[in-house]
Design a protein around this motif. Structure first.
Motif, PDB file in Angstrom:
ATOM      1  N   GLY A  35       0.813  -1.200   0.000  1.00  0.00           N
ATOM      2  CA  GLY A  35       0.000   0.000   0.000  1.00  0.00           C
ATOM      3  C   GLY A  35       0.849   1.252   0.000  1.00  0.00           C
ATOM      4  O   GLY A  35       2.086   1.201   0.027  1.00  0.00           O
ATOM      5  N   ASP A  36       0.168   2.399  -0.045  1.00  0.00           N
ATOM      6  CA  ASP A  36       0.858   3.686  -0.057  1.00  0.00           C
ATOM      7  C   ASP A  36       0.815   4.329   1.329  1.00  0.00           C
ATOM      8  O   ASP A  36      -0.087   4.071   2.128  1.00  0.00           O
ATOM      9  N   ILE A  37       1.781   5.198   1.586  1.00  0.00           N
ATOM     10  CA  ILE A  37       1.778   6.037   2.772  1.00  0.00           C
ATOM     11  C   ILE A  37       1.659   7.480   2.299  1.00  0.00           C
ATOM     12  O   ILE A  37       2.452   7.936   1.469  1.00  0.00           O
ATOM     13  N   VAL A  38       0.645   8.189   2.809  1.00  0.00           N
ATOM     14  CA  VAL A  38       0.360   9.537   2.345  1.00  0.00           C
ATOM     15  C   VAL A  38       0.475  10.521   3.501  1.00  0.00           C
ATOM     16  O   VAL A  38      -0.170  10.352   4.537  1.00  0.00           O
ATOM     17  N   PHE A  39       1.299  11.538   3.310  1.00  0.00           N
ATOM     18  CA  PHE A  39       1.356  12.687   4.205  1.00  0.00           C
ATOM     19  C   PHE A  39       0.771  13.865   3.438  1.00  0.00           C
ATOM     20  O   PHE A  39       1.308  14.263   2.405  1.00  0.00           O
ATOM     21  N   ALA A  40      -0.327  14.414   3.917  1.00  0.00           N
ATOM     22  CA  ALA A  40      -1.056  15.431   3.171  1.00  0.00           C
ATOM     23  C   ALA A  40      -0.190  16.641   2.865  1.00  0.00           C
ATOM     24  O   ALA A  40       0.590  17.115   3.705  1.00  0.00           O
ATOM     25  N   ASN A  41      -0.328  17.144   1.651  1.00  0.00           N
ATOM     26  CA  ASN A  41       0.426  18.305   1.212  1.00  0.00           C
ATOM     27  C   ASN A  41       0.120  19.524   2.086  1.00  0.00           C
ATOM     28  O   ASN A  41      -1.034  19.855   2.348  1.00  0.00           O
ATOM     29  N   GLY A  42       1.154  20.160   2.584  1.00  0.00           N
ATOM     30  CA  GLY A  42       0.981  21.370   3.374  1.00  0.00           C
ATOM     31  C   GLY A  42       0.724  21.140   4.848  1.00  0.00           C
ATOM     32  O   GLY A  42       0.554  22.099   5.603  1.00  0.00           O
ATOM     33  N   LYS A  43       0.693  19.876   5.289  1.00  0.00           N
ATOM     34  CA  LYS A  43       0.457  19.556   6.694  1.00  0.00           C
ATOM     35  C   LYS A  43       1.780  19.146   7.340  1.00  0.00           C
ATOM     36  O   LYS A  43       2.451  18.222   6.877  1.00  0.00           O
ATOM     37  N   ALA A  44       2.156  19.828   8.411  1.00  0.00           N
ATOM     38  CA  ALA A  44       3.470  19.637   9.028  1.00  0.00           C
ATOM     39  C   ALA A  44       3.587  18.293   9.723  1.00  0.00           C
ATOM     40  O   ALA A  44       2.621  17.786  10.311  1.00  0.00           O
ATOM     41  N   ILE A  45       4.777  17.726   9.661  1.00  0.00           N
ATOM     42  CA  ILE A  45       5.137  16.532  10.417  1.00  0.00           C
ATOM     43  C   ILE A  45       6.163  16.962  11.451  1.00  0.00           C
ATOM     44  O   ILE A  45       7.311  17.273  11.108  1.00  0.00           O
ATOM     45  N   GLY A  46       5.760  17.035  12.709  1.00  0.00           N
ATOM     46  CA  GLY A  46       6.626  17.573  13.734  1.00  0.00           C
ATOM     47  C   GLY A  46       6.668  19.094  13.669  1.00  0.00           C
ATOM     48  O   GLY A  46       5.927  19.733  12.920  1.00  0.00           O
ATOM     49  N   ALA A  47       7.557  19.658  14.481  1.00  0.00           N
ATOM     50  CA  ALA A  47       7.713  21.110  14.522  1.00  0.00           C
ATOM     51  C   ALA A  47       9.177  21.430  14.809  1.00  0.00           C
ATOM     52  O   ALA A  47       9.908  20.603  15.370  1.00  0.00           O
ATOM     53  N   THR A  48       9.598  22.623  14.435  1.00  0.00           N
ATOM     54  CA  THR A  48      11.003  23.001  14.600  1.00  0.00           C
ATOM     55  C   THR A  48      11.465  22.861  16.050  1.00  0.00           C
ATOM     56  O   THR A  48      12.537  22.330  16.337  1.00  0.00           O
ATOM     57  N   ALA A  49      10.630  23.307  16.970  1.00  0.00           N
ATOM     58  CA  ALA A  49      11.010  23.276  18.385  1.00  0.00           C
ATOM     59  C   ALA A  49      10.570  21.986  19.078  1.00  0.00           C
ATOM     60  O   ALA A  49      10.872  21.794  20.255  1.00  0.00           O
ATOM     61  N   ALA A  50       9.872  21.133  18.378  1.00  0.00           N
ATOM     62  CA  ALA A  50       9.368  19.895  18.986  1.00  0.00           C
ATOM     63  C   ALA A  50       9.351  18.796  17.941  1.00  0.00           C
ATOM     64  O   ALA A  50       8.297  18.324  17.510  1.00  0.00           O
ATOM     65  N   LYS A  51      10.533  18.391  17.540  1.00  0.00           N
ATOM     66  CA  LYS A  51      10.658  17.388  16.481  1.00  0.00           C
ATOM     67  C   LYS A  51      10.178  16.019  16.955  1.00  0.00           C
ATOM     68  O   LYS A  51      10.333  15.666  18.125  1.00  0.00           O
ATOM     69  N   LEU A  52       9.597  15.250  16.012  1.00  0.00           N
ATOM     70  CA  LEU A  52       9.295  13.853  16.303  1.00  0.00           C
ATOM     71  C   LEU A  52      10.597  13.094  16.522  1.00  0.00           C
ATOM     72  O   LEU A  52      11.692  13.573  16.196  1.00  0.00           O
ATOM     73  N   GLY A  53      10.459  11.870  17.046  1.00  0.00           N
ATOM     74  CA  GLY A  53      11.604  10.979  17.118  1.00  0.00           C
ATOM     75  C   GLY A  53      11.878  10.400  15.739  1.00  0.00           C
ATOM     76  O   GLY A  53      11.701  11.063  14.722  1.00  0.00           O
TER      77      GLY A  53
END
Length: 211
Positions: A183-201
């Motif tokens: 299958g595919d993995i989709v991250f919506a265009n224009g929607k942030a993943i994490g943040a500059t001051a609070a990055k994901l692992g």
């Protein structure tokens, strides 16, 4: 047989809504409405059919086993323990949905899906989750903003089940592991993943056709 709740302010297993120590074993459980500011609070639910709960605030403090689970609340949803189905799982809330680490969702039926939010401007509440999700080649869709309160894994097996994020993903330091098979993995265009001051692992993609 079937349990149907047509109207009530608070509902709580076979005890008061504040404690909800009662377990329910039935063919199906359905709630069609609740009063303003009402709370539905169940402990264990085990059915051969559907669990369909519509109300204001919902708390599931023990495991749920059913053919399908549909939760539609105009307030908040708390899922403390595992949900296991053979069919689809739908979770809609206008307030915050909170899933603990023990609240793993598993849809075992072929191509059974797991969906958060309706993709419209109605059930737009955010999802705060620490619970893993597993399907049997069924798509997992997040229409609402996702906040990782712990590291999670989402697995759609080896087939064509997609993993679709239609909104932002945040959760400082928490890992996200994705397995989408073919299958595919989709991250919506224009929607942030994490943040500059609070990055994901770490974000780990074990398998997918397109990302």
């Amino acid at each position: 047989g079937a349990i149907t709740i047509k109207s009530a302010t608070n509902v709580g297993g076979d005890t008061l809504a504040s404690t909800a120590t009662g377990n329910i074993f039935a063919a199906s459980v359905k709630q069609t409405a609740a009063a303003i500011d009402g709370t539905t609070h169940f402990a264990q639910i085990e059915t051969t059919g559907a669990v369909t709960l519509t109300g204001v605030n919902l708390k599931l403090s023990d495991t749920v086993s059913a053919s399908v689970v549909t939760l539609t609340e105009t307030g908040t949803i708390d899922i403390d323990k595992a949900i296991t189905t053979t069919g689809n799982v739908i979770v809609n809330a206008t307030g915050v949905t909170t899933i603990l680490a023990a609240g793993k969702i598993t849809a075992t039926g072929p191509s059974a899906t797991v969906t958060f939010g309706d993709g419209a401007a109605i059930y737009t509440g955010s999802l705060t989750t620490a619970g893993d999700i597993t399907t049997n080649n069924g798509t997992v869709t997040f229409n609402n903003a996702v906040i990782l309160s712990d590291s999670i894994a989402i697995t759609t097996d080896t087939g064509v089940g997609d993993i679709d994020f239609e909104n932002t993903i945040t959760g400082s330091g928490n890992d996200l592991e994705l397995t989408a098979g073919t299958g595919d993995i989709v991250f919506a265009n224009g929607k942030a993943i994490g943040a500059t001051a609070a990055k994901l692992g770490a974000i780990t993609i074990n398998s997918a056709t397109n990302v």
